[in-house]
Motif scaffolding. Structure first.
Motif, PDB file in Angstrom:
ATOM      1  N   THR A   1       0.927  -1.226   0.315  1.00 39.92           N
ATOM      2  CA  THR A   1       0.084  -0.027   0.007  1.00 39.92           C
ATOM      3  C   THR A   1       0.949   1.232  -0.078  1.00 39.92           C
ATOM      4  OG1 THR A   1      -1.755  -1.134   1.149  1.00 39.92           O
ATOM      5  CG2 THR A   1      -1.890   1.212   1.114  1.00 39.92           C
ATOM      6  N   LEU A   2       0.397   2.027  -0.749  1.00 35.53           N
ATOM      7  CA  LEU A   2       1.230   3.458  -0.703  1.00 35.53           C
ATOM      8  C   LEU A   2       1.121   4.157   0.501  1.00 35.53           C
ATOM      9  CD1 LEU A   2       2.762   5.420  -2.833  1.00 35.53           C
ATOM     10  CD2 LEU A   2       0.510   6.441  -3.287  1.00 35.53           C
ATOM     11  N   ASP A   3       2.165   4.693   0.876  1.00 33.45           N
ATOM     12  CA  ASP A   3       2.225   5.467   2.309  1.00 33.45           C
ATOM     13  C   ASP A   3       1.455   6.697   2.280  1.00 33.45           C
ATOM     14  OD1 ASP A   3       3.954   3.473   3.168  1.00 33.45           O
ATOM     15  OD2 ASP A   3       5.521   4.545   3.415  1.00 33.45           O
ATOM     16  N   ARG A   4       1.767   7.470   1.275  1.00 38.66           N
ATOM     17  CA  ARG A   4       0.894   8.680   0.816  1.00 38.66           C
ATOM     18  C   ARG A   4      -0.491   8.632   0.326  1.00 38.66           C
ATOM     19  NH1 ARG A   4       4.223  13.478   0.298  1.00 38.66           N
ATOM     20  NH2 ARG A   4       6.271  13.261   0.616  1.00 38.66           N
ATOM     21  N   ASP A   5      -1.632   9.321   0.861  1.00 38.67           N
ATOM     22  CA  ASP A   5      -2.717   9.247   0.214  1.00 38.67           C
ATOM     23  C   ASP A   5      -2.549  10.340  -1.403  1.00 38.67           C
ATOM     24  OD1 ASP A   5      -3.991   8.449   2.072  1.00 38.67           O
ATOM     25  OD2 ASP A   5      -4.966  10.098   2.992  1.00 38.67           O
ATOM     26  N   VAL A   6      -3.423   9.982  -2.203  1.00 42.25           N
ATOM     27  CA  VAL A   6      -3.465  10.644  -3.669  1.00 42.25           C
ATOM     28  C   VAL A   6      -4.807  11.366  -3.617  1.00 42.25           C
ATOM     29  CG1 VAL A   6      -3.222  10.439  -6.114  1.00 42.25           C
ATOM     30  CG2 VAL A   6      -1.844   8.958  -4.655  1.00 42.25           C
ATOM     31  N   MET A   7      -4.696  12.702  -3.491  1.00 41.16           N
ATOM     32  CA  MET A   7      -6.049  13.319  -3.538  1.00 41.16           C
ATOM     33  C   MET A   7      -7.100  12.681  -2.520  1.00 41.16           C
ATOM     34  SD  MET A   7      -6.582  14.164  -7.932  1.00 41.16           S
ATOM     35  CE  MET A   7      -7.788  15.224  -7.520  1.00 41.16           C
ATOM     36  N   GLY A   8      -6.532  12.396  -1.562  1.00 38.62           N
ATOM     37  CA  GLY A   8      -7.117  11.735  -0.390  1.00 38.62           C
ATOM     38  C   GLY A   8      -7.780  10.244  -0.510  1.00 38.62           C
ATOM     39  N   ALA A   9      -7.170   9.814  -1.473  1.00 41.95           N
ATOM     40  CA  ALA A   9      -7.624   8.325  -1.822  1.00 41.95           C
ATOM     41  C   ALA A   9      -6.348   7.469  -1.410  1.00 41.95           C
ATOM     42  CB  ALA A   9      -7.736   8.041  -3.193  1.00 41.95           C
ATOM     43  N   ARG A  10      -6.775   6.100  -0.926  1.00 38.46           N
ATOM     44  CA  ARG A  10      -5.562   5.283  -0.771  1.00 38.46           C
ATOM     45  C   ARG A  10      -5.474   4.183  -1.921  1.00 38.46           C
ATOM     46  NH1 ARG A  10      -2.353   5.904   2.814  1.00 38.46           N
ATOM     47  NH2 ARG A  10      -2.177   3.849   3.723  1.00 38.46           N
ATOM     48  N   VAL A  11      -4.426   3.929  -2.289  1.00 29.57           N
ATOM     49  CA  VAL A  11      -3.998   3.230  -3.035  1.00 29.57           C
ATOM     50  C   VAL A  11      -2.974   1.712  -2.921  1.00 29.57           C
ATOM     51  CG1 VAL A  11      -2.707   3.356  -5.386  1.00 29.57           C
ATOM     52  CG2 VAL A  11      -3.441   5.450  -4.459  1.00 29.57           C
ATOM     53  N   SER A  12      -3.558   0.837  -3.389  1.00 30.51           N
ATOM     54  CA  SER A  12      -3.054  -0.611  -2.968  1.00 30.51           C
ATOM     55  C   SER A  12      -2.456  -1.141  -4.217  1.00 30.51           C
ATOM     56  CB  SER A  12      -3.710  -1.495  -2.098  1.00 30.51           C
ATOM     57  OG  SER A  12      -5.253  -1.826  -2.830  1.00 30.51           O
ATOM     58  N   LYS A  13      -1.576  -2.029  -4.195  1.00 24.51           N
ATOM     59  CA  LYS A  13      -1.164  -2.707  -5.438  1.00 24.51           C
ATOM     60  C   LYS A  13      -0.848  -4.413  -5.075  1.00 24.51           C
ATOM     61  CE  LYS A  13       2.694  -0.890  -6.833  1.00 24.51           C
ATOM     62  NZ  LYS A  13       2.764  -0.305  -8.248  1.00 24.51           N
ATOM     63  N   THR A  14      -1.197  -5.000  -6.125  1.00 24.88           N
ATOM     64  CA  THR A  14      -1.105  -6.660  -5.877  1.00 24.88           C
ATOM     65  C   THR A  14      -0.294  -6.960  -7.111  1.00 24.88           C
ATOM     66  OG1 THR A  14      -3.036  -6.886  -4.579  1.00 24.88           O
ATOM     67  CG2 THR A  14      -2.075  -9.086  -5.904  1.00 24.88           C
ATOM     68  N   LEU A  15       0.800  -7.884  -7.207  1.00 27.30           N
ATOM     69  CA  LEU A  15       1.417  -8.306  -8.235  1.00 27.30           C
ATOM     70  C   LEU A  15       1.348  -9.724  -7.924  1.00 27.30           C
ATOM     71  CD1 LEU A  15       4.692  -6.067  -8.218  1.00 27.30           C
ATOM     72  CD2 LEU A  15       2.333  -5.752  -9.543  1.00 27.30           C
ATOM     73  N   GLY A  16       1.017 -10.406  -9.198  1.00 25.96           N
ATOM     74  CA  GLY A  16       1.073 -11.887  -9.300  1.00 25.96           C
ATOM     75  C   GLY A  16       1.806 -12.784 -10.207  1.00 25.96           C
ATOM     76  N   LEU A  17       2.160 -13.974 -10.002  1.00 24.55           N
ATOM     77  CA  LEU A  17       2.650 -14.812 -11.058  1.00 24.55           C
ATOM     78  C   LEU A  17       1.918 -16.112 -10.946  1.00 24.55           C
ATOM     79  CD1 LEU A  17       6.416 -14.383 -10.533  1.00 24.55           C
ATOM     80  CD2 LEU A  17       5.011 -13.610 -12.451  1.00 24.55           C
ATOM     81  N   ARG A  18       1.761 -16.995 -11.843  1.00 25.79           N
ATOM     82  CA  ARG A  18       1.200 -18.217 -11.888  1.00 25.79           C
ATOM     83  C   ARG A  18       1.876 -19.320 -12.365  1.00 25.79           C
ATOM     84  NH1 ARG A  18      -5.081 -19.257 -12.573  1.00 25.79           N
ATOM     85  NH2 ARG A  18      -4.596 -19.657 -14.567  1.00 25.79           N
ATOM     86  N   THR A  19       2.157 -20.464 -11.827  1.00 28.86           N
ATOM     87  CA  THR A  19       2.850 -21.517 -12.518  1.00 28.86           C
ATOM     88  C   THR A  19       2.569 -21.787 -13.668  1.00 28.86           C
ATOM     89  OG1 THR A  19       3.346 -22.329 -10.102  1.00 28.86           O
ATOM     90  CG2 THR A  19       3.934 -23.854 -11.917  1.00 28.86           C
ATOM     91  N   GLY A  20       3.499 -22.056 -14.560  1.00 33.13           N
ATOM     92  CA  GLY A  20       2.869 -22.505 -15.916  1.00 33.13           C
ATOM     93  C   GLY A  20       2.684 -21.453 -16.980  1.00 33.13           C
ATOM     94  N   GLU A  21       2.641 -20.425 -16.375  1.00 35.45           N
ATOM     95  CA  GLU A  21       2.466 -19.068 -17.177  1.00 35.45           C
ATOM     96  C   GLU A  21       3.517 -18.107 -17.091  1.00 35.45           C
ATOM     97  OE1 GLU A  21      -2.288 -18.871 -15.681  1.00 35.45           O
ATOM     98  OE2 GLU A  21      -1.047 -17.247 -15.591  1.00 35.45           O
ATOM     99  N   ALA A  22       3.915 -17.399 -18.431  1.00 32.62           N
ATOM    100  CA  ALA A  22       4.722 -16.277 -18.400  1.00 32.62           C
ATOM    101  C   ALA A  22       3.979 -15.089 -18.533  1.00 32.62           C
ATOM    102  CB  ALA A  22       5.795 -16.425 -19.565  1.00 32.62           C
ATOM    103  N   VAL A  23       3.432 -14.518 -17.293  1.00 32.06           N
ATOM    104  CA  VAL A  23       2.428 -13.453 -17.182  1.00 32.06           C
ATOM    105  C   VAL A  23       2.436 -12.919 -15.818  1.00 32.06           C
ATOM    106  CG1 VAL A  23      -0.158 -12.677 -17.094  1.00 32.06           C
ATOM    107  CG2 VAL A  23       0.412 -14.877 -18.571  1.00 32.06           C
ATOM    108  N   LEU A  24       2.548 -11.304 -15.957  1.00 37.06           N
ATOM    109  CA  LEU A  24       2.845 -10.702 -14.894  1.00 37.06           C
ATOM    110  C   LEU A  24       1.331  -9.928 -14.822  1.00 37.06           C
ATOM    111  CD1 LEU A  24       5.274  -7.934 -14.182  1.00 37.06           C
ATOM    112  CD2 LEU A  24       3.295  -7.674 -13.445  1.00 37.06           C
ATOM    113  N   TYR A  25       0.657 -10.208 -13.674  1.00 36.12           N
ATOM    114  CA  TYR A  25      -0.831  -9.700 -13.312  1.00 36.12           C
ATOM    115  C   TYR A  25      -0.358  -8.691 -12.288  1.00 36.12           C
ATOM    116  CZ  TYR A  25      -2.332 -14.373 -15.024  1.00 36.12           C
ATOM    117  OH  TYR A  25      -2.681 -15.453 -16.013  1.00 36.12           O
TER     118      TYR A  25
END
Length: 355
Positions: free
Chosen positions: A101-125
Motif C-alpha cells: 500500500t502506498l504510504d501517501r494519500d493521492v487526492m485523499g485516496a488510498r492506493v494499493s497494489k497486488t502483483l502476481g505470478l502463476r505456475t505454468g504461465e509467463a504472465v505478470l498480473y
C-alpha cells in the motif's frame, strides 16, 4: 537492489522496489523483459528531478499521469516516486503474490497494489485499487520495452490515434497536432506518413501519440513482436477503466544528459485514463482526447473504489509466425493469432478480467 521485494513462480520472477513502487525486473526463463535506462545505477544518474526519472526502469503506476498541474506531486505522482509499505507475500505451488500500500494519500485516496505470478504461465498480473478521495484523477501504467533490432506492433481495435501540441521535443517525426484512423499512416512532420505498427526506424526522435480504444471494448491489448529478442509481448488492460493507450517512442531524440542520445529503440506502452500529454488539469475538462469519446479522468469519491487490472504475457515467437493478427481471451486460455492458421496459446487466470 537488496531491498527489492521478489516473488517467483515456475520460470518467472518479479522484483519490485518498495521505495518507489516500481517493478524493476520481470524475468522469464532468466531473461529480462522490461527496459532499464542506461544511467540507472551509474554516476550519470541525475541527482535532481523526480525519483522515477532518476531510476527510470521497468514498469510503474502513475497517478496522476505525467506532470501534474492540479496537485503538488512529482512527475507521474507519488505512486511512482514514494514509499509503499505493508509488503506481504503469499506463495504456494500454483501462484505467488506481493501486496503493498502506498504510504501517501493521492487526492485523499488510498492506493494499493497486488502483483502476481502463476505456475505454468509467463504472465505478470497487476492490480491497483484506488479507494476514496475527492476530485478527478488521471492514471497510467508505464511498462517500457527495448527493441534492439525493431519489430512490429499490433493493437486491439482503436477508433483513432492522435497527437496534441506541442511536441515533447524539438526532434520528432510525428506531426503535432494530428489525428488518423489508419495506424499505418499517421501524419508525419513536414508531410508524408509514419507507420505506428513498425518500430523503431532511424534514430534521433522523441514522439508521443495517444490511441483511443474502440467504443464498447472490454479488453484492450497491444502485441509487440521483437525481432532480435525473438518474442511476442502481449500487454492487456481493462479497456472500460483504461480507454487509452499512449505510445512513448523514445528513440534518441534527447541529446542532453542523462539521455545523451543513447536512449534508443525504447517503447513505453502506457495504458490508462488520461488526456495524453496535455496534463492533469486538461484531463479534468474538455480536451482533444475526450472529444474522441474517451474518459480522461477517474471521478474519486468517499465510497468509490476504482480497480485497474493489467497483465503482461510473454511468448516465444516461432519461425514464420508473422505479424500478430488478433489476441483472444477464451476461458482459461490466452491465444495469439499469427500468419495463416498459426496460434500461440498460454494458460491465463480466467477470473482476472472477469470481475
Amino acid at each position: 537492489m537488496t531491498d527489492w521485494a521478489r516473488i517467483t513462480a515456475g520460470g518467472c520472477e518479479i522484483a519490485l522496489d518498495p521505495a518507489l513502487g516500481n517493478i524493476r525486473r520481470f524475468l522469464v526463463a532468466g531473461r529480462e523483459i522490461l527496459h532499464t535506462a542506461h544511467w540507472v545505477g551509474t554516476d550519470a544518474a541525475p541527482l535532481a528531478g523526480a525519483p522515477v526519472d532518476q531510476h527510470l526502469a521497468g514498469d510503474f503506476f502513475a497517478a496522476p499521469f505525467g506532470a501534474s498541474d492540479v496537485v503538488d506531486a512529482p512527475n507521474h505522482g507519488w505512486t511512482a516516486n514514494s514509499h509503499w509499505s505493508g509488503v506481504t507475500r503469499s506463495q504456494d505451488d500454483d501462484h505467488a503474490e506481493i501486496r503493498l500500500t502506498l504510504d501517501r494519500d493521492v487526492m485523499g485516496a488510498r492506493v494499493s497494489k497486488t502483483l502476481g505470478l502463476r505456475t505454468g504461465e509467463a504472465v505478470l498480473y497487476q492490480t491497483h485499487e484506488i479507494c476514496g478521495g475527492q476530485g478527478d484523477l488521471t492514471f497510467a501504467h508505464h511498462p517500457m520495452f527495448r527493441m534492439e533490432a525493431g519489430g512490429h506492433l499490433a493493437f486491439s481495435p482503436k477508433r483513432v490515434a492522435l497527437t496534441t501540441a506541442p511536441a515533447l521535443e524539438p526532434a520528432h517525426l510525428l506531426a503535432y497536432p494530428a489525428r488518423t484512423t489508419d495506424l499505418t499512416a499517421f501524419p508525419a512532420q513536414g508531410g508524408g506518413v509514419f507507420d505506428l505498427t513498425r518500430y523503431p526506424g532511424a534514430t534521433g526522435h522523441e514522439d508521443f501519440v495517444t490511441l483511443v480504444e474502440a467504443g464498447g471494448a472490454a479488453l484492450g491489448w497491444t502485441a509487440l513482436s521483437r525481432s532480435a529478442e525473438g518474442d511476442i509481448i502481449v500487454v492487456l488492460k481493462d479497456a472500460r477503466v483504461a480507454p487509452v493507450t499512449m505510445l512513448w517512442l523514445s528513440n534518441g531524440g534527447r541529446d542532453y544528459a542523462p539521455w545523451d542520445g543513447r536512449h534508443t529503440g525504447v517503447l513505453g506502452l502506457e495504458d490508462g485514463c488520461a488526456a495524453g500529454a496535455l496534463g492533469h488539469a486538461a484531463a479534468c475538462g474538455d480536451n482533444a482526447i475526450a472529444a474522441e469519446g474517451a474518459a480522461t479522468a477517474l471521478a474519486l469519491g468517499a465510497d468509490v473504489t476504482h480497480t485497474m487490472r493489467h497483465a503482461i504475457a510473454v511468448f516465444d515467437a516461432p519461425d514464420g509466425f508473422g505479424r500478430v493478427r488478433d489476441v483472444v481471451l477464451d476461458g482459461d486460455e490466452l491465444r495469439v493469432k499469427g500468419a495463416g492458421d498459426a496460434v500461440l496459446c498460454m494458460a491465463f487466470d480466467p477470473a482476472f478480467f472477469a470481475s
